[in-house]
Design an enzyme around this catalytic site. Structure first.
Site, PDB file in Angstrom:
ATOM      1  N   THR A 130       0.819  -1.210   0.000  1.00  0.00           N
ATOM      2  CA  THR A 130       0.000   0.000   0.000  1.00  0.00           C
ATOM      3  C   THR A 130       0.853   1.260   0.000  1.00  0.00           C
ATOM      4  O   THR A 130       1.989   1.257   0.495  1.00  0.00           O
ATOM      5  CB  THR A 130      -0.894   0.000   1.259  1.00  0.00           C
ATOM      6  OG1 THR A 130      -1.532   1.268   1.383  1.00  0.00           O
ATOM      7  CG2 THR A 130      -0.088  -0.234   2.537  1.00  0.00           C
ATOM      8  N   ASP A 131       0.279   2.354  -0.500  1.00  0.00           N
ATOM      9  CA  ASP A 131       0.981   3.646  -0.447  1.00  0.00           C
ATOM     10  C   ASP A 131       1.049   4.195   0.984  1.00  0.00           C
ATOM     11  O   ASP A 131       1.804   5.138   1.256  1.00  0.00           O
ATOM     12  CB  ASP A 131       0.322   4.670  -1.386  1.00  0.00           C
ATOM     13  CG  ASP A 131      -1.132   4.971  -1.061  1.00  0.00           C
ATOM     14  OD1 ASP A 131      -1.692   4.373  -0.112  1.00  0.00           O
ATOM     15  OD2 ASP A 131      -1.723   5.828  -1.756  1.00  0.00           O
ATOM     16  N   GLU A 132       0.247   3.624   1.901  1.00  0.00           N
ATOM     17  CA  GLU A 132       0.216   4.177   3.269  1.00  0.00           C
ATOM     18  C   GLU A 132       1.542   4.012   4.005  1.00  0.00           C
ATOM     19  O   GLU A 132       1.780   4.678   5.005  1.00  0.00           O
ATOM     20  CB  GLU A 132      -0.920   3.537   4.075  1.00  0.00           C
ATOM     21  CG  GLU A 132      -2.274   3.814   3.472  1.00  0.00           C
ATOM     22  CD  GLU A 132      -3.432   3.622   4.437  1.00  0.00           C
ATOM     23  OE1 GLU A 132      -3.193   3.473   5.645  1.00  0.00           O
ATOM     24  OE2 GLU A 132      -4.575   3.630   3.963  1.00  0.00           O
ATOM     25  N   TYR A 156      -2.013  -0.220  10.968  1.00  0.00           N
ATOM     26  CA  TYR A 156      -2.116  -0.930   9.680  1.00  0.00           C
ATOM     27  C   TYR A 156      -0.897  -0.655   8.814  1.00  0.00           C
ATOM     28  O   TYR A 156      -0.236  -1.591   8.326  1.00  0.00           O
ATOM     29  CB  TYR A 156      -3.401  -0.510   8.943  1.00  0.00           C
ATOM     30  CG  TYR A 156      -3.386  -0.867   7.468  1.00  0.00           C
ATOM     31  CD1 TYR A 156      -3.463  -2.200   7.050  1.00  0.00           C
ATOM     32  CD2 TYR A 156      -3.281   0.125   6.480  1.00  0.00           C
ATOM     33  CE1 TYR A 156      -3.433  -2.533   5.697  1.00  0.00           C
ATOM     34  CE2 TYR A 156      -3.250  -0.199   5.136  1.00  0.00           C
ATOM     35  CZ  TYR A 156      -3.331  -1.530   4.748  1.00  0.00           C
ATOM     36  OH  TYR A 156      -3.298  -1.853   3.406  1.00  0.00           O
ATOM     37  N   LYS A 160       2.108  -3.151   7.399  1.00  0.00           N
ATOM     38  CA  LYS A 160       2.412  -3.351   5.972  1.00  0.00           C
ATOM     39  C   LYS A 160       3.861  -2.939   5.681  1.00  0.00           C
ATOM     40  O   LYS A 160       4.546  -3.593   4.889  1.00  0.00           O
ATOM     41  CB  LYS A 160       1.444  -2.542   5.091  1.00  0.00           C
ATOM     42  CG  LYS A 160       0.011  -3.039   5.079  1.00  0.00           C
ATOM     43  CD  LYS A 160      -0.173  -4.437   4.517  1.00  0.00           C
ATOM     44  CE  LYS A 160       0.082  -4.539   3.038  1.00  0.00           C
ATOM     45  NZ  LYS A 160      -0.283  -5.874   2.495  1.00  0.00           N
TER      46      LYS A 160
HETATM   47  P1  NAD Z   1      -9.671  -7.327   2.116  1.00  0.00           P
HETATM   48  O1  NAD Z   1      -9.727  -7.053   3.566  1.00  0.00           O
HETATM   49  O2  NAD Z   1     -10.863  -7.053   1.281  1.00  0.00           O
HETATM   50  O3  NAD Z   1      -9.287  -8.856   1.860  1.00  0.00           O
HETATM   51  C1  NAD Z   1      -8.286  -9.500   2.587  1.00  0.00           C
HETATM   52  C2  NAD Z   1      -8.421 -11.006   2.359  1.00  0.00           C
HETATM   53  O4  NAD Z   1      -7.378 -11.667   3.110  1.00  0.00           O
HETATM   54  C3  NAD Z   1      -9.758 -11.582   2.838  1.00  0.00           C
HETATM   55  O5  NAD Z   1     -10.279 -12.449   1.875  1.00  0.00           O
HETATM   56  C4  NAD Z   1      -9.383 -12.328   4.114  1.00  0.00           C
HETATM   57  O6  NAD Z   1     -10.219 -13.448   4.370  1.00  0.00           O
HETATM   58  C5  NAD Z   1      -7.951 -12.760   3.812  1.00  0.00           C
HETATM   59  N1  NAD Z   1      -7.172 -12.969   5.043  1.00  0.00           N
HETATM   60  C6  NAD Z   1      -7.092 -12.132   6.118  1.00  0.00           C
HETATM   61  N2  NAD Z   1      -6.315 -12.677   7.069  1.00  0.00           N
HETATM   62  C7  NAD Z   1      -5.876 -13.872   6.586  1.00  0.00           C
HETATM   63  C8  NAD Z   1      -5.040 -14.895   7.094  1.00  0.00           C
HETATM   64  N3  NAD Z   1      -4.499 -14.799   8.319  1.00  0.00           N
HETATM   65  N4  NAD Z   1      -4.785 -15.966   6.312  1.00  0.00           N
HETATM   66  C9  NAD Z   1      -5.326 -16.091   5.079  1.00  0.00           C
HETATM   67  N5  NAD Z   1      -6.166 -15.155   4.552  1.00  0.00           N
HETATM   68  C10 NAD Z   1      -6.429 -14.064   5.295  1.00  0.00           C
HETATM   69  O7  NAD Z   1      -8.403  -6.538   1.580  1.00  0.00           O
HETATM   70  P2  NAD Z   1      -8.165  -5.791   0.201  1.00  0.00           P
HETATM   71  O8  NAD Z   1      -8.658  -4.412   0.310  1.00  0.00           O
HETATM   72  O9  NAD Z   1      -8.628  -6.659  -0.906  1.00  0.00           O
HETATM   73  O10 NAD Z   1      -6.555  -5.715   0.201  1.00  0.00           O
HETATM   74  C11 NAD Z   1      -5.784  -6.788  -0.330  1.00  0.00           C
HETATM   75  C12 NAD Z   1      -4.315  -6.431  -0.230  1.00  0.00           C
HETATM   76  O11 NAD Z   1      -4.055  -5.248  -0.970  1.00  0.00           O
HETATM   77  C13 NAD Z   1      -3.839  -6.151   1.192  1.00  0.00           C
HETATM   78  O12 NAD Z   1      -2.547  -6.681   1.337  1.00  0.00           O
HETATM   79  C14 NAD Z   1      -3.821  -4.644   1.285  1.00  0.00           C
HETATM   80  O13 NAD Z   1      -2.861  -4.205   2.207  1.00  0.00           O
HETATM   81  C15 NAD Z   1      -3.440  -4.282  -0.129  1.00  0.00           C
HETATM   82  N6  NAD Z   1      -3.915  -2.971  -0.603  1.00  0.00           N
HETATM   83  C16 NAD Z   1      -5.227  -2.617  -0.479  1.00  0.00           C
HETATM   84  C17 NAD Z   1      -5.661  -1.392  -0.990  1.00  0.00           C
HETATM   85  C18 NAD Z   1      -7.116  -0.971  -0.910  1.00  0.00           C
HETATM   86  O14 NAD Z   1      -7.438   0.154  -1.278  1.00  0.00           O
HETATM   87  N7  NAD Z   1      -8.031  -1.822  -0.467  1.00  0.00           N
HETATM   88  C19 NAD Z   1      -4.759  -0.533  -1.611  1.00  0.00           C
HETATM   89  C20 NAD Z   1      -3.405  -0.924  -1.697  1.00  0.00           C
HETATM   90  C21 NAD Z   1      -3.004  -2.159  -1.204  1.00  0.00           C
HETATM   91  O1  DAU Z   2      -4.155   3.952   0.356  1.00  0.00           O
HETATM   92  C1  DAU Z   2      -4.362   2.583   0.301  1.00  0.00           C
HETATM   93  C2  DAU Z   2      -5.211   2.145   1.475  1.00  0.00           C
HETATM   94  O2  DAU Z   2      -6.535   2.622   1.217  1.00  0.00           O
HETATM   95  C3  DAU Z   2      -5.219   0.630   1.672  1.00  0.00           C
HETATM   96  O3  DAU Z   2      -3.919   0.211   2.006  1.00  0.00           O
HETATM   97  C4  DAU Z   2      -6.193   0.233   2.783  1.00  0.00           C
HETATM   98  O4  DAU Z   2      -6.254  -1.174   2.887  1.00  0.00           O
HETATM   99  C5  DAU Z   2      -7.559   0.769   2.408  1.00  0.00           C
HETATM  100  O5  DAU Z   2      -8.494   0.465   3.424  1.00  0.00           O
HETATM  101  C6  DAU Z   2      -7.507   2.280   2.183  1.00  0.00           C
HETATM  102  O6  DAU Z   2      -7.228   2.966   3.429  1.00  0.00           O
HETATM  103  P1  DAU Z   2      -7.983   4.337   3.827  1.00  0.00           P
HETATM  104  O7  DAU Z   2      -7.923   4.491   5.289  1.00  0.00           O
HETATM  105  O8  DAU Z   2      -7.523   5.454   2.970  1.00  0.00           O
HETATM  106  O9  DAU Z   2      -9.477   3.955   3.330  1.00  0.00           O
HETATM  107  P2  DAU Z   2     -10.916   4.172   4.012  1.00  0.00           P
HETATM  108  O10 DAU Z   2     -11.925   3.794   2.976  1.00  0.00           O
HETATM  109  O11 DAU Z   2     -11.009   3.550   5.339  1.00  0.00           O
HETATM  110  O12 DAU Z   2     -10.965   5.746   4.199  1.00  0.00           O
HETATM  111  C7  DAU Z   2     -10.819   6.632   3.099  1.00  0.00           C
HETATM  112  C8  DAU Z   2     -10.884   8.059   3.643  1.00  0.00           C
HETATM  113  O13 DAU Z   2     -12.227   8.322   4.089  1.00  0.00           O
HETATM  114  C9  DAU Z   2      -9.986   8.309   4.840  1.00  0.00           C
HETATM  115  O14 DAU Z   2      -9.478   9.624   4.771  1.00  0.00           O
HETATM  116  C10 DAU Z   2     -10.931   8.160   6.040  1.00  0.00           C
HETATM  117  C11 DAU Z   2     -12.247   8.654   5.487  1.00  0.00           C
HETATM  118  N1  DAU Z   2     -13.471   8.030   6.043  1.00  0.00           N
HETATM  119  C12 DAU Z   2     -13.531   6.668   6.069  1.00  0.00           C
HETATM  120  C13 DAU Z   2     -14.652   6.039   6.550  1.00  0.00           C
HETATM  121  C14 DAU Z   2     -14.740   4.541   6.605  1.00  0.00           C
HETATM  122  C15 DAU Z   2     -14.526   8.812   6.464  1.00  0.00           C
HETATM  123  O15 DAU Z   2     -14.464  10.071   6.424  1.00  0.00           O
HETATM  124  N2  DAU Z   2     -15.637   8.195   6.946  1.00  0.00           N
HETATM  125  C16 DAU Z   2     -15.758   6.829   7.023  1.00  0.00           C
HETATM  126  O16 DAU Z   2     -16.810   6.320   7.489  1.00  0.00           O
END
Ligand code: NAD
Ligand code: DAU
Length: 350
Positions: A130-132, A156, A160
């Site tokens: 992730t970019d975080e 988180y 990562k």
């Molecule tokens: P998600 O939470 O939707 O899915 C995570 C999956 O991992 C689920 O299916 C869960 O059952 C599985 N999992 C969790 N713990 C586990 C364990 N101990 N063993 C096996 N499986 C397990 O997550 P996502 O949003 O699809 O993110 C996927 C990946 O991409 C993550 O590594 C996250 O850090 C990264 N990522 C997410 C975003 C985003 O915006 N969502 C952006 C950049 C990177």
């Molecule tokens: O940047 C990549 C990341 O983006 C991934 O690594 C994470 O897995 C993914 O969850 C996401 O993280 P964020 O914290 O940016 O996403 P989230 O959707 O939780 O929140 C997006 C923005 O919106 C953040 O600034 C918090 C705000 N927010 C979020 C929720 C859930 C609100 O204002 N209200 C809300 O109810």
């Protein structure tokens, strides 16, 4: 190619699994997922019977299980997405993030290392991150590049960042063939409704308050999930081992502007008078340690590997809203939690 994809029942993982299963019928794809609250096999019903697809229920925190599975299957490649992914949950329960994101990743690295035994010909370990990990931008001119120093601010992103460091350390120390990507915020179908965009769509539809943290001034950089899956395909096949690639679509939005745009789209789709949904916006206490702005410089993957995002944001958002409106049952199941026992019982040990 025997390819292990972890976390394939989650949001991004399900799109990656679908892309690889359909695009590479000659590969054997194994989807390893613990089916936590975020894992949902309903995300994959369209490909679950494909001859080149196998689901394996398992937990990456279980080192012995991973060692046995790698010894038995002899995987050629790994795309590792399994993680605890929600920042708010990491604030209330950091240890589960340490266990899955750090310990689970090291278990997976060990299993690959022990199974490959120094013979890395044709092997590849791809870590999805992730970019975080880069922290928070405060100067509006700045972008995260691959050279930006790590500065994680939430439990988180710290977990990562630690996992990224371990992946690079295994590449350096044991010459494991690793490649990493750090992506911006994804959105699209199958997004779990604890995250901003699907939560807002769900609440607008049900006339519930729209909780905007703080003043809604925080900025996120949004990418359609299928474009992330396409980027993962590109890096898996064309990326240089040992390298890191940032992934993003140069698409920054202030949270409040994004929520207002969603309200407008939903008013139109639901036949509501313009301005109706925006009345649901409710400013709530800010997230602890809330990162101000993320913005990815994606020139490296674009210039070196030729990847480009395919969708404009407005088009992707329309598609996403349409998907959620057409899949109310998916949302109801996910939010009720009933899908867990049903699907676990149905697919366990398949
Ligand atoms: P998600 O939470 O939707 O899915 C995570 C999956 O991992 C689920 O299916 C869960 O059952 C599985 N999992 C969790 N713990 C586990 C364990 N101990 N063993 C096996 N499986 C397990 O997550 P996502 O949003 O699809 O993110 C996927 C990946 O991409 C993550 O590594 C996250 O850090 C990264 N990522 C997410 C975003 C985003 O915006 N969502 C952006 C950049 C990177
Ligand atoms: O940047 C990549 C990341 O983006 C991934 O690594 C994470 O897995 C993914 O969850 C996401 O993280 P964020 O914290 O940016 O996403 P989230 O959707 O939780 O929140 C997006 C923005 O919106 C953040 O600034 C918090 C705000 N927010 C979020 C929720 C859930 C609100 O204002 N209200 C809300 O109810």
């Amino acid at each position: 190619m025997k390819l292990l994809i972890t976390g394939g029942a989650g949001f991004i993982g399900s799109h990656v699994v679908r892309l690889f299963v359909t695009k590479y019928p000659e590969y054997q794809i194994y989807n390893l997922d613990a089916l936590t609250y975020a894992g949902n096999l309903a995300n994959l019903t369209d490909i679950e019977n494909a001859p080149n697809y196998t689901f394996v229920k398992g937990d990456i925190t279980d080192a012995k299980f991973l060692e046995d599975m790698f010894a038995e299957m002899g995987f050629d490649g790994v795309i590792h997405l399994a993680a605890e992914s929600h920042v708010d949950r990491s604030i209330t329960d950091p240890m589960s993030f340490v266990m899955t994101n750090v310990v689970g990743t090291v278990n997976l690295l060990n299993a690959a290392k022990n199974s490959w035994k120094g013979n890395f010909e044709g092997k590849r370990f791809y870590h999805v991150s992730t970019d975080e990990v880069y922290g928070s931008l405060h100067n509006p001119e700045d972008f995260f590049t691959e050279e930006t120093p790590y500065d994680p601010q939430s439990p988180y992103s710290a977990s990562k960042a630690a996992s990224d460091h371990f992946v690079r350390a295994y590449g350096n120390t044991y010459k494991l063939p690793v490649v990493l990507t750090n992506c911006s915020n994804n959105y699209g179908p199958n997004h779990f409704p604890e995250k901003l965009i699907p939560l807002m769509i769900h609440n607008i539809r049900n006339n519930k308050p729209l909780p905007v943290y703080g003043k809604g001034e925080n900025v996120r950089d949004w990418l359609f999930v299928v474009d992330h899956a396409r980027a993962i395909d590109t890096v898996f096949h064309k990326g240089t081992l040992g390298e890191t690639y940032n992934i993003g679509g140069f698409n920054e939005w202030k949270n409040i502007d994004l929520v207002n745009l969603l309200c407008q789209i939903m008013d139109r789709k639901l036949g509501r008078e313009e301005g109706t949904s925006a009345k649901l916006i409710t400013y709530v206490t800010d997230r602890a340690g809330h990162d101000l702005r993320y913005a990815i410089d994606a020139h490296k993957i674009m210039n070196e590997l030729g990847w480009q995002p395919s969708l404009q944001f407005e088009e992707g958002l329309e598609k996403t809203v349409d998907w959620f409106l057409a899949n109310q049952e998916w949302l109801d199941n996910v939010t009720s939690g009933a899908y867990q026992s049903y699907y676990q019982g149905m697919y366990a040990n398949r």
